[in-house]
Design a protein around this motif. Structure first.
Motif, mmCIF file in Angstrom:
data_model
loop_
_atom_site.group_PDB
_atom_site.id
_atom_site.type_symbol
_atom_site.label_atom_id
_atom_site.label_comp_id
_atom_site.label_asym_id
_atom_site.label_seq_id
_atom_site.Cartn_x
_atom_site.Cartn_y
_atom_site.Cartn_z
ATOM 1 N N GLY A 40 0.785 -1.223 0.000
ATOM 2 C CA GLY A 40 0.000 0.000 0.000
ATOM 3 C C GLY A 40 0.821 1.278 0.000
ATOM 4 N N ASP A 41 2.125 1.165 0.150
ATOM 5 C CA ASP A 41 2.985 2.358 0.151
ATOM 6 C C ASP A 41 3.343 2.713 -1.300
ATOM 7 N N LYS A 42 2.371 3.229 -2.035
ATOM 8 C CA LYS A 42 2.590 3.517 -3.453
ATOM 9 C C LYS A 42 3.540 4.686 -3.658
ATOM 10 N N HIS A 43 3.474 5.675 -2.801
ATOM 11 C CA HIS A 43 4.369 6.824 -2.934
ATOM 12 C C HIS A 43 5.821 6.400 -2.728
ATOM 13 N N GLY A 44 6.052 5.589 -1.710
ATOM 14 C CA GLY A 44 7.402 5.107 -1.451
ATOM 15 C C GLY A 44 7.923 4.234 -2.580
ATOM 16 N N ALA A 45 7.029 3.416 -3.156
ATOM 17 C CA ALA A 45 7.425 2.555 -4.275
ATOM 18 C C ALA A 45 7.837 3.393 -5.480
ATOM 19 N N ARG A 46 7.060 4.421 -5.765
ATOM 20 C CA ARG A 46 7.395 5.302 -6.891
ATOM 21 C C ARG A 46 8.731 5.983 -6.683
ATOM 22 N N LYS A 47 8.963 6.488 -5.482
ATOM 23 C CA LYS A 47 10.216 7.182 -5.199
ATOM 24 C C LYS A 47 11.409 6.240 -5.357
ATOM 25 N N ALA A 48 11.220 5.002 -4.917
ATOM 26 C CA ALA A 48 12.314 4.035 -5.022
ATOM 27 C C ALA A 48 12.657 3.746 -6.480
ATOM 28 N N VAL A 49 11.628 3.567 -7.314
ATOM 29 C CA VAL A 49 11.867 3.225 -8.718
ATOM 30 C C VAL A 49 12.384 4.433 -9.485
ATOM 31 N N GLU A 50 11.895 5.614 -9.158
ATOM 32 C CA GLU A 50 12.341 6.820 -9.855
ATOM 33 C C GLU A 50 13.825 7.102 -9.639
ATOM 34 N N ALA A 51 14.397 6.531 -8.585
ATOM 35 C CA ALA A 51 15.824 6.717 -8.331
ATOM 36 C C ALA A 51 16.684 5.815 -9.213
ATOM 37 N N GLY A 52 16.058 4.858 -9.906
ATOM 38 C CA GLY A 52 16.795 3.939 -10.760
ATOM 39 C C GLY A 52 17.246 4.598 -12.051
ATOM 40 N N ARG B 104 12.579 3.340 -15.577
ATOM 41 C CA ARG B 104 11.838 4.487 -16.122
ATOM 42 C C ARG B 104 10.421 4.090 -16.535
ATOM 43 N N VAL B 105 10.276 2.973 -17.206
ATOM 44 C CA VAL B 105 8.945 2.545 -17.638
ATOM 45 C C VAL B 105 8.097 2.153 -16.430
ATOM 46 N N THR B 106 8.703 1.479 -15.469
ATOM 47 C CA THR B 106 7.962 1.084 -14.266
ATOM 48 C C THR B 106 7.535 2.301 -13.462
ATOM 49 N N ALA B 107 8.389 3.308 -13.378
ATOM 50 C CA ALA B 107 8.030 4.533 -12.652
ATOM 51 C C ALA B 107 6.832 5.209 -13.305
ATOM 52 N N TYR B 108 6.833 5.247 -14.644
ATOM 53 C CA TYR B 108 5.674 5.831 -15.323
ATOM 54 C C TYR B 108 4.421 5.014 -15.053
ATOM 55 N N ALA B 109 4.552 3.679 -15.081
ATOM 56 C CA ALA B 109 3.392 2.820 -14.834
ATOM 57 C C ALA B 109 2.828 3.053 -13.446
ATOM 58 N N MET B 110 3.698 3.205 -12.459
ATOM 59 C CA MET B 110 3.231 3.469 -11.094
ATOM 60 C C MET B 110 2.528 4.811 -11.006
ATOM 61 N N GLN B 111 3.093 5.815 -11.673
ATOM 62 C CA GLN B 111 2.471 7.136 -11.659
ATOM 63 C C GLN B 111 1.094 7.089 -12.319
ATOM 64 N N ALA B 112 0.999 6.371 -13.448
ATOM 65 C CA ALA B 112 -0.280 6.274 -14.154
ATOM 66 C C ALA B 112 -1.313 5.535 -13.318
ATOM 67 N N LEU B 113 -0.914 4.428 -12.698
ATOM 68 C CA LEU B 113 -1.847 3.658 -11.876
ATOM 69 C C LEU B 113 -2.308 4.459 -10.668
ATOM 70 N N ALA B 114 -1.395 5.220 -10.083
ATOM 71 C CA ALA B 114 -1.751 6.025 -8.915
ATOM 72 C C ALA B 114 -2.747 7.118 -9.273
ATOM 73 N N SER B 115 -2.706 7.582 -10.526
ATOM 74 C CA SER B 115 -3.627 8.638 -10.954
ATOM 75 C C SER B 115 -4.921 8.078 -11.557
#
Length: 207
Positions: free
Chosen positions: A56-68, A74-85
Motif C-alpha cells: 500500500g505504500d505507493k508513494h514510497g514505491a514510486r520514489k524508489a523506482v524513480e531513483a533507478g 523508467r517505464v515502471t516509474a511511469y506505470a506506477m504514476q499512471a496507476l496512482a492517478s
C-alpha cells in the motif's frame, strides 16, 4: 609515409577506408558500452518497490523506482504514476508498450552501424585482394615471363594484406554487436517483466 603508401599498392586506399571504419567501430563500441552500462541494473530495488506497492505504500514505491537508472526503472516509474492517478486498462498497456519500444529503440541506436561495419569490412578487404591480384598478374604479363618469383610474391602479400585488415576490423565489430544486442534483449525482457509484475500486483491487491 609516401614510401609506406606506395608499398601497399592498389590496397592503399582500401586500407585507409578500413582504418577509418576501425576507428568508427571502436568509437561506437565505447559509446554503446557506456550507454548500456546500467541498462540491466536495479532488479533488487524494483523487487523492494513491488513489495512496497503491494503493502500500500505507493508513494514510497514510486520514489524508489524513480531513483533507478535503467530503462525498466523508467517505464515502471511511469506505470506506477499512471496507476496512482487512475489511468488503467488497455490504454495504459498500449502506452507502456509504446514507451518500452521507445526505450529498446534508443538502446539499439548505432548497433546496426556496427553490424554494417562487420559485414562490409571483409568485402572491402576481399575487393582489395582481388584488385591487388589483378595488378600482380598484369605486371607478370607485361614482364613477358621475365618477372622473378619474389616480385610476384610481393604483389600477392600486398593483395592479401587488405583481406587481413578487413577481418581485423570485422571481427571486433561483429563480437561487440552480438554482445551488445544480447544485453539489449535482456534489458527489454526486464522492462516487460517489471511492468507485467506491477500490473499483476495492482490487479490483485492483498486481501
Amino acid at each position: 609515409m609516401s614510401g609506406w603508401w606506395n608499398t601497399l599498392g592498389t590496397g592503399g586506399p582500401i586500407i585507409a577506408v578500413l582504418a577509418a571504419m576501425s576507428l568508427l567501430s571502436l568509437a561506437v563500441i565505447v559509446v554503446k558500452c557506456l550507454a548500456l552500462w546500467n541498462c540491466r541494473s536495479g532488479a533488487a530495488m524494483r523487487d523492494e518497490a513491488f513489495g512496497m506497492w503491494r503493502s500500500g505504500d505507493k508513494h514510497g514505491a514510486r520514489k524508489a523506482v524513480e531513483a533507478g537508472r535503467s530503462p525498466a526503472d523508467r517505464v515502471t516509474a511511469y506505470a506506477m504514476q499512471a496507476l496512482a492517478s487512475g489511468f488503467k486498462g488497455p490504454a495504459l498497456e498500449a502506452e507502456l508498450q509504446r514507451r518500452g519500444n521507445d526505450e529498446v529503440a534508443q538502446m539499439n541506436r548505432l548497433i546496426r552501424l556496427l553490424e554494417l561495419i562487420a559485414m562490409v569490412s571483409p568485402l572491402l578487404g576481399l575487393l582489395g585482394t582481388v584488385l591487388g591480384m589483378i595488378q600482380s598478374f598484369q605486371e607478370l604479363e607485361l614482364a613477358e615471363g621475365a618477372a622473378n618469383a619474389s616480385v610476384l610474391a610481393g604483389g600477392i602479400w600486398q593483395a592479401l594484406l587488405t583481406t587481413a585488415a578487413g577481418l581485423l576490423v570485422a571481427i571486433p565489430a561483429a563480437v561487440a554487436a552480438g554482445l551488445l544486442s544480447a544485453r539489449i534483449e535482456s534489458a527489454a525482457q526486464m522492462i516487460e517483466n517489471s511492468v507485467g509484475r506491477l500490473l499483476l500486483i495492482d490487479q490483485n491487491p492483498p486481501v
